[in-house]
Design a protein around this motif. Structure first.
Motif, short mmCIF file in Angstrom:
data_model
loop_
_atom_site.label_atom_id
_atom_site.label_comp_id
_atom_site.label_asym_id
_atom_site.label_seq_id
_atom_site.Cartn_x
_atom_site.Cartn_y
_atom_site.Cartn_z
N LYS A 24 0.84 -1.20 0.00
CA LYS A 24 0.00 0.00 0.00
C LYS A 24 0.88 1.25 0.00
N THR A 25 1.95 1.24 0.79
CA THR A 25 2.84 2.39 0.85
C THR A 25 3.48 2.65 -0.52
N GLU A 26 3.88 1.57 -1.19
CA GLU A 26 4.46 1.71 -2.55
C GLU A 26 3.45 2.36 -3.49
N ASP A 27 2.20 1.92 -3.39
CA ASP A 27 1.15 2.50 -4.24
C ASP A 27 0.96 3.99 -3.92
N ASP A 28 1.01 4.32 -2.66
CA ASP A 28 0.83 5.72 -2.25
C ASP A 28 2.01 6.58 -2.69
N VAL A 29 3.20 6.01 -2.65
CA VAL A 29 4.38 6.73 -3.15
C VAL A 29 4.23 6.99 -4.65
N HIS A 31 1.47 7.19 -6.36
CA HIS A 31 0.42 8.19 -6.59
C HIS A 31 0.94 9.60 -6.30
N LEU A 32 1.75 9.73 -5.24
CA LEU A 32 2.34 11.03 -4.92
C LEU A 32 3.25 11.49 -6.06
N GLU A 33 4.00 10.55 -6.63
CA GLU A 33 4.87 10.89 -7.77
C GLU A 33 4.05 11.46 -8.92
N GLN A 37 4.30 15.22 -10.37
CA GLN A 37 4.72 15.34 -11.77
C GLN A 37 3.78 16.25 -12.55
N SER A 38 2.49 16.16 -12.26
CA SER A 38 1.50 16.96 -13.01
C SER A 38 1.26 18.33 -12.36
N PHE A 39 1.91 18.58 -11.24
CA PHE A 39 1.70 19.84 -10.52
C PHE A 39 2.44 20.99 -11.19
N THR A 40 1.76 22.10 -11.32
CA THR A 40 2.37 23.33 -11.84
C THR A 40 2.29 24.40 -10.77
N ALA A 41 3.39 25.10 -10.58
CA ALA A 41 3.43 26.14 -9.55
C ALA A 41 2.31 27.15 -9.78
N PRO A 42 1.44 27.38 -8.78
CA PRO A 42 0.31 28.31 -8.99
C PRO A 42 0.79 29.75 -9.15
N LYS A 43 0.14 30.44 -10.06
CA LYS A 43 0.47 31.85 -10.28
C LYS A 43 -0.55 32.76 -9.59
N HIS A 44 -1.61 32.12 -9.04
CA HIS A 44 -2.65 32.90 -8.38
C HIS A 44 -3.24 32.05 -7.26
N ILE A 45 -3.78 32.67 -6.26
CA ILE A 45 -4.31 31.96 -5.09
C ILE A 45 -5.47 31.03 -5.45
N ASP A 46 -6.14 31.28 -6.58
CA ASP A 46 -7.27 30.41 -6.99
C ASP A 46 -6.80 29.09 -7.60
N PHE A 52 -2.89 21.61 -2.12
CA PHE A 52 -3.44 21.06 -0.87
C PHE A 52 -3.49 19.53 -0.92
N GLU A 53 -3.86 18.99 -2.08
CA GLU A 53 -3.94 17.54 -2.22
C GLU A 53 -2.56 16.90 -2.05
N ILE A 54 -1.54 17.52 -2.63
CA ILE A 54 -0.18 16.99 -2.52
C ILE A 54 0.31 17.04 -1.07
N VAL A 55 0.05 18.14 -0.38
CA VAL A 55 0.48 18.25 1.02
C VAL A 55 -0.17 17.17 1.87
N ASP A 56 -1.45 16.94 1.66
CA ASP A 56 -2.16 15.89 2.42
C ASP A 56 -1.57 14.51 2.12
N HIS A 57 -1.36 14.24 0.83
CA HIS A 57 -0.87 12.91 0.44
C HIS A 57 0.58 12.73 0.89
N MET A 58 1.35 13.78 0.85
CA MET A 58 2.73 13.71 1.30
C MET A 58 2.79 13.32 2.78
#
Length: 588
Positions: A24-29, A31-33, A37-46, A52-58
């Protein structure tokens, strides 16, 4: 006296439950990857939902990896010949590297967020309480190489950097020392260095020296390659000081570290007099290294395991009923491995299982006052974690220096009580000396480790340091740290001390001394405040993972630890024990 690991994962290193958990941990790792990988640095607060999803999963993955690592560490410690546990350890290291790479990628993307958006982001309720740690991660990412290089270093570290640390553990696990016709583990033999019989101490010391010396070529290989990897990493990152990483890890300034060591040096003359007095009491001109921790008299306070447990709970109760209640639960639930048997790893530790919200304590108990103090020490660690169990994982990441604060405070409570319960002046002298020995360990032994490691790393920058030179550096550091008070030193200490070969934390030494003296300040405040201090203490512990030690001290103790005054006040408390010992020794 044996811990219960089956309530965590039944079946030991062959546990099917562990296999499922790791899967399960391997699967969660994985998924976090994908998320990172698909995350783009936000340019606006919206544009912050993915953040938030990445922080929770991390935090979920951090919890699972900690759980897995703690269990494997327990398996390896209870039986150094458990080869399957070694395989699990390699697996954990590999998964840790994957997580490390993903975390690095995420943190480097955070650097791309403009400052205004970043500050607005940290004010959002989903992450507001994590702002200190997230800020810290973003700032540290600015100090790293570009992502591909950091990822490569993390991957190579599995079989390089961490591999050398694991090789050291494997070598030590195979070592045995013959004493009185019996084959003992290194840990069992080391326990005999506290014998009242100097002939026995000397014999065991020399046998340990011979054992470490005969393997010194192998241990110099592990130490040189481990440190070489670390130095190359620093070089490529452009880090000049070998103290940069340990100071940042401990959330501590170099000014604080310097103030602490300078103040300790100011008090060394007092401890030199103590060592001279102890030599006189033992009928010696000068102490040898193996005499420093020798008892000066017989204590009648030898306690079997149940007596030791009862004594600890009773003394915790006087300081903190909540801590006493926790300790009682730990004993009743078999969270402690204390049996004196061959095949165990030397030393003691406390490790946390954040998913189960439990801890486990490892040591070898033989009933001495020192054993009781060690058990209290590890229970202090466990209580520290206990009061943080309901906090987010990112805020549970307290560093080693403040981790040693709760443990040392718990140890001090029990040691003070032992002195007060002494049945005679002779026994009081023995127990006072046990407390003073602890100060000698933190102010002299730990200082020697710090001096050795600092100088070794400087020489290592120019190439491999031979075993012979390591011996010389060790003796030079000990001679300076002990104020030239001894007539014989431990030249192979660099090989025998596990802390020099640990890869998780560089400079695994000065945080012990910091924790010891910082706890002195807390203890003094507790004695002044009485019952009201319990909740203040818990509040301090809960803040240890979310602020610098300077801010922690200012908020909870109203002191500036970058100045020598705080350290002088703490050292005066230690000196009071020393003065009482010296007066009583003269009287007797």
């Amino acid at each position: 006296m044996k811990w219960d690991l089956d309530s965590l994962f039944s079946g030991g290193s062959d546990s099917e439950a562990l296999q499922r958990y790791v899967k399960k941990t391997e699967d969660d790792v994985a998924h976090l990857e994908q998320l990172v990988q698909s995350f783009t640095a936000p340019k606006h607060i919206d544009q912050t939902k993915d953040f938030f999803e990445i922080v929770d999963h991390m935090q979920l993955v951090m919890k699972e990896l900690s759980e897995f690592g703690a269990f494997v560490g327990c398996l390896s410690a209870q039986d150094v010949k458990d080869h399957k546990a070694g395989q699990w350890q390699s697996k954990r290291t590999e998964m840790g590297a994957r997580f490390g790479n993903t975390a690095t990628a995420f943190e480097q993307k955070l650097v791309q967020v403009d400052d205004a958006t970043w500050q607005a982001l940290l004010k959002q309720p989903e992450v507001q309480e994590l702002s200190f740690v997230l800020n810290e991660k973003r700032d540290r990412a600015k100090d790293l190489l570009e992502l591909r290089q950091e990822t490569l270093m993390n991957d190579l570290a599995v079989d390089g950097y961490h591999g050398w640390g694991q090789m050291y553990d494997a070598l030590v696990g195979r070592m045995t020392i013959e004493v009185d016709g019996e084959e003992l583990s290194v840990g069992q033999a080391s326990n005999k260095l506290g014998s009242e019989d100097r002939t026995e101490r000397k014999e065991v010391f020399e046998k340990l020296q011979n054992a470490w010396g005969s393997h010194s070529d192998l241990f110099s290989e592990t130490l040189n390659h481990l440190s070489g990897f670390r130095l190359q990493m620093y070089k490529h990152r452009g880090w000049d000081s070998v103290l940069k990483e340990p100071l940042e890890y401990n959330r501590m300034s170099e000014k604080t570290l310097s103030a602490m060591w300078e103040t300790i040096n100011d008090y060394k003359h007092k401890y030199k007099k103590y060592l001279d007095k102890k030599a006189e009491m033992l009928g010696l001109l000068k102490l040898s290294f193996y005499d420093v921790e020798a008892p000066v008299g017989a204590s009648h306070q030898k306690m079997d395991y149940q007596e030791g447990a009862d004594f600890i709970v009773e003394q915790f109760q006087r300081f903190s009923p909540k801590m006493a209640s926790f300790a009682e639960m730990a004993f009743q639930n078999q969270w402690i491995e204390a049996e004196d048997r061959p095949g165990k790893r030397p030393g003691g530790f406390c490790t946390s299982f954040p998913d189960h919200e439990e801890t486990r304590i490892f040591m070898t108990y033989s009933g001495t006052p020192s054993n009781v103090a060690t058990l209290a020490h590890e229970l202090g660690h466990a209580y520290h974690q206990h009061v943080m169990n309901d906090m987010p994982m990112l805020n549970q990441g307290y560093a080693m220096n403040v981790a040693e604060t709760a443990s040392t405070l718990a140890e001090m409570i029990v040691a003070d009580a032992a002195v007060k319960h002494a049945e005679s002046d002779e026994e009081k002298l023995t127990l006072l000396e046990d407390k003073v020995q602890r100060s000698v360990a933190f102010f002299m032994n730990i200082h020697a480790r710090f001096l050795f490691e600092t100088r070794f790393y400087e020489e290592r920058k120019s190439g491999v340091v031979s075993a012979e030179r390591l011996n010389e550096l060790m003796v030079e550091a000990q001679r300076e740290a002990y104020a030239d008070s001894l007539d014989e030193y431990d030249s192979t200490f660099w090989a025998s001390k596990l802390h020099f070969h640990i890869t998780d934390v560089p400079f695994y030494n000065f945080p012990y001394t910091f924790g010891y003296l910082f706890s002195m300040g807390i203890y003094a405040r507790a004695m002044e405040s009485g019952e009201a201090f319990e909740d203040q203490y818990i509040s301090l512990l809960r803040d240890t993972g979310r602020m610098s030690v300077e801010d922690l001290a200012k908020k909870h103790l109203d002191v500036d630890i970058e100045e020598k005054q705080f350290w002088q006040d703490a050292l005066e408390l230690c000196a009071a024990d020393l003065d009482e010992f010296m007066d009583l020794a003269d009287k007797l």
